[in-house]
Design a protein around this motif. Structure first.
Motif, short mmCIF file in Angstrom:
data_model
loop_
_atom_site.label_atom_id
_atom_site.label_comp_id
_atom_site.label_asym_id
_atom_site.label_seq_id
_atom_site.Cartn_x
_atom_site.Cartn_y
_atom_site.Cartn_z
N VAL A 137 6.53 -77.91 -41.34
CA VAL A 137 7.53 -77.50 -42.01
C VAL A 137 7.20 -76.74 -43.24
O VAL A 137 7.24 -77.40 -44.37
CB VAL A 137 8.69 -78.57 -42.05
CG1 VAL A 137 9.97 -78.10 -42.60
CG2 VAL A 137 8.79 -79.17 -40.79
N CYS A 138 6.97 -75.53 -43.36
CA CYS A 138 6.58 -75.08 -44.56
C CYS A 138 7.63 -74.43 -45.43
O CYS A 138 8.78 -74.27 -45.16
CB CYS A 138 5.70 -73.74 -44.22
SG CYS A 138 4.02 -74.24 -43.30
N LYS A 139 7.24 -74.21 -46.73
CA LYS A 139 8.05 -73.66 -47.82
C LYS A 139 7.87 -72.29 -47.82
O LYS A 139 6.81 -71.72 -47.77
CB LYS A 139 8.11 -74.33 -48.88
CG LYS A 139 8.35 -75.73 -49.10
CD LYS A 139 8.30 -76.41 -50.37
CE LYS A 139 8.60 -77.69 -50.53
NZ LYS A 139 8.44 -78.56 -51.81
N TYR A 140 8.90 -71.23 -48.02
CA TYR A 140 8.83 -70.01 -48.26
C TYR A 140 8.91 -69.36 -49.47
O TYR A 140 9.90 -70.01 -50.10
CB TYR A 140 9.54 -69.16 -46.95
CG TYR A 140 9.37 -69.73 -45.70
CD1 TYR A 140 8.25 -69.47 -44.81
CD2 TYR A 140 10.21 -70.78 -45.20
CE1 TYR A 140 8.30 -69.84 -43.67
CE2 TYR A 140 10.00 -71.20 -43.84
CZ TYR A 140 9.12 -70.86 -43.21
OH TYR A 140 8.80 -71.27 -41.86
N PRO A 141 8.28 -68.16 -49.98
CA PRO A 141 7.24 -67.44 -49.30
C PRO A 141 5.85 -68.47 -49.11
O PRO A 141 6.01 -69.19 -49.76
CB PRO A 141 7.04 -66.29 -50.11
CG PRO A 141 8.02 -66.13 -51.00
CD PRO A 141 8.80 -67.63 -51.11
N LEU A 142 5.27 -68.28 -48.04
CA LEU A 142 3.86 -69.43 -47.90
C LEU A 142 3.21 -68.99 -49.01
O LEU A 142 2.53 -70.17 -49.23
CB LEU A 142 3.36 -68.76 -46.55
CG LEU A 142 4.16 -68.85 -45.08
CD1 LEU A 142 3.34 -68.38 -43.93
CD2 LEU A 142 4.37 -70.55 -45.04
N ASP A 143 2.85 -67.90 -49.70
CA ASP A 143 1.89 -68.09 -50.65
C ASP A 143 2.34 -68.49 -51.84
O ASP A 143 1.45 -68.77 -52.77
CB ASP A 143 1.28 -66.32 -50.80
CG ASP A 143 2.56 -65.34 -51.10
OD1 ASP A 143 3.97 -65.94 -50.93
OD2 ASP A 143 2.37 -64.27 -51.35
#
Length: 487
Positions: free
Chosen positions: A242-248
């Motif tokens: 469950v990632c946060k965006y933007p990924l970078d």
């Protein structure tokens, strides 16, 4: 109306609103913009829907389309409405409605023969089947995968890959392809018992979607409505990051989350009571909400499958054939060794799985078999699609247009932060999505501004335009979205 007359009709109807030319259009005679004449559905569509509803389930109907009047990036209905289509039959139309190149392929004697003499390919392959495969499906095979098993649909492609994985695993456990089955294996298989029906599994991920057939449905985890009342295999589900965006911008937090998921994946591989023969994963979870992870996560999965001697299946049914700005989405990862199998369908208009290891061929005939084993007509169509992609450089176009569209959506997100949340898909062609607190309303209102768009998961608006989608189409989409956000 013939395709030529159709193009003339649209050129005339939209001439008054034609934009200043800033790029060479792939379909110069398609509408310059949406054409809205009635509410959607209009009176003629309502009548057609009522007629269809008497003989066919229409409860999932999005709109009643007239494909004879659809062209390029635009889908038409029965009431004269023409919408910019950025959903494209759930990501399945690659090079435009009524594409002239595909029309030529479809009306060729070769296609006519394939349609009316459809062969049972396992028993009676047509004389040029190898040539059709080598000049089409295998011409764009992922690096390191030089063989293919063709099928009917995305779900079918995944099921066939799962079968191949199980047969490969048991062959290894047995000691090789030369060792025959025991009487006990043969008899127990007929009563669905071990060892003939082995206690093995396929590991998939939370929110995954791999199809609706029995085996594929057991690896699908996106929505309960797909799975309710259907018996399922006892197969493991690992957490998808469950990632946060933007990924970078959240690299450290996302790396920790991805490592957590990799650790749990390894635990399940080692401890699940029905050991996995393979891990299956989408490069971008699509139906489950357009969920992304970094290349490092997928490299980690590949390392785990190597470490534990199981197979790595990449489900490219929705991400494949150029949608992410590369022909295959897993090319973004930079893997040292290719996946063991890559499944495909949708934009390919045919289906199957690629593989490179000949041990993935069953040791006996009829183990991976059905009547059709694919369809030469659809393989011929995919070959024409590939030719059109190469002629127009459409993968590069999708990468460039995707960057342009993403930057436009970033500007909208800054102006309407409550409408565009968790924008994602940067660097992934036009495979872009965001979360909307009023997602279903946005999808409905989009038709009123001349756009057909879809959703994924519970809150995401997902964009799935065709490979012929260009910057001037992106401008129309952005203008339409702004009208919705203002309303």
């Amino acid at each position: 109306m013939s395709p030529i007359a159709l193009r003339r009709h649209y050129a005339s109807a939209a001439a008054a609103v034609a934009p200043e030319a800033t790029e060479q259009p792939f379909f110069p005679d398609e509408p310059a913009g949406p054409i809205l004449k009635t509410e959607i559905p209009g009176p003629q569509s309502v009548k057609a829907i009522e007629k269809l509803g008497k003989v066919f389930d229409t409860r999932s109907l999005n709109m009643m389309a007239n494909y004879q009047r659809s062209y390029g990036n635009y889908i038409a209905d029965l009431d004269g409405n023409v919408l910019l289509d950025v959903y494209a039959q759930i990501a399945s139309i690659p090079v435009g409605y009524n594409n002239p190149t595909l029309l030529l392929a479809a009306t060729s004697p070769e296609m006519a023969s394939a349609i009316i003499n459809r062969p049972a390919l396992g028993n009676f392959p047509q004389h040029d089947w190898a040539d059709i495969l080598e000049s089409g499906i295998l011409k764009v095979a992922p690096k390191g995968l030089n063989q293919v098993f063709t099928g009917q649909s995305g779900s079918d492609a995944n099921e066939l890959a799962y079968k191949a994985a199980f047969m490969w695993k048991r062959q290894h456990q047995r000691g090789g392809a030369h060792i025959d089955f025991t009487d006990h294996e043969i008899s127990s298989s007929m009563t669905n018992q071990s060892p003939g029906a082995p206690e093995l599994s396929i590991l998939s991920f939370t929110s995954a979607f791999h199809g609706r057939l029995f085996g594929s449905l057991s690896t699908t985890r996106s929505k309960a409505i797909h799975k309710l009342d259907i018996p399922a295999f006892d197969w493991p589900q690992a957490p998808f990051p469950v990632c946060k965006y933007p990924l970078d911008q959240y690299a450290a937090e996302n790396a920790a989350e991805e490592q957590r998921c990799l650790d749990e994946t390894e635990r399940l591989i080692k401890e699940w009571h029905n050991p996995p023969a393979a891990v299956v994963v989408e490069p971008i979870q699509s139906e489950g909400g357009d969920n992304h992870a970094s290349p490092n996560f997928f490299k980690g999965l590949r390392a785990l499958t190597k470490k534990h001697d199981i197979l790595f299946i990449v489900d490219e049914v929705q991400t494949g054939v150029g949608a992410t700005g590369k022909f295959w989405a897993h090319e973004h990862w930079g893997l040292e060794t290719p996946p063991d199998m890559v499944t495909f369908s949708k934009k390919a208009q045919t289906a199957g799985y690629y593989f490179g290891n000949s041990e993935l061929r069953p040791n006996k005939p009829y183990r991976q078999f059905n009547t059709w084993m694919g369809d030469p007509a659809r393989a011929i169509l995919f070959r024409a699609i590939i030719q059109e992609i190469e002629r127009l450089n459409l993968v590069e176009n999708t990468a460039v247009t995707g960057q342009y569209l993403y930057e436009g959506l970033e500007r909208l997100a800054q102006r309407y932060p409550s409408e565009v949340k968790n924008l994602r898909g940067k660097g992934q062609g036009t495979f872009i999505a965001w979360d909307s607190p009023r997602r279903d309303e946005v999808l409905k209102k989009a038709k009123s501004v001349g756009v057909n768009v879809g959703g994924s998961g519970a809150t995401a608006v997902r964009l799935r335009p065709m490979l012929i989608f260009q910057k001037h189409h992106a401008d129309l989409l952005l203008e339409g979205l702004e009208k919705i956000f203002k309303s």
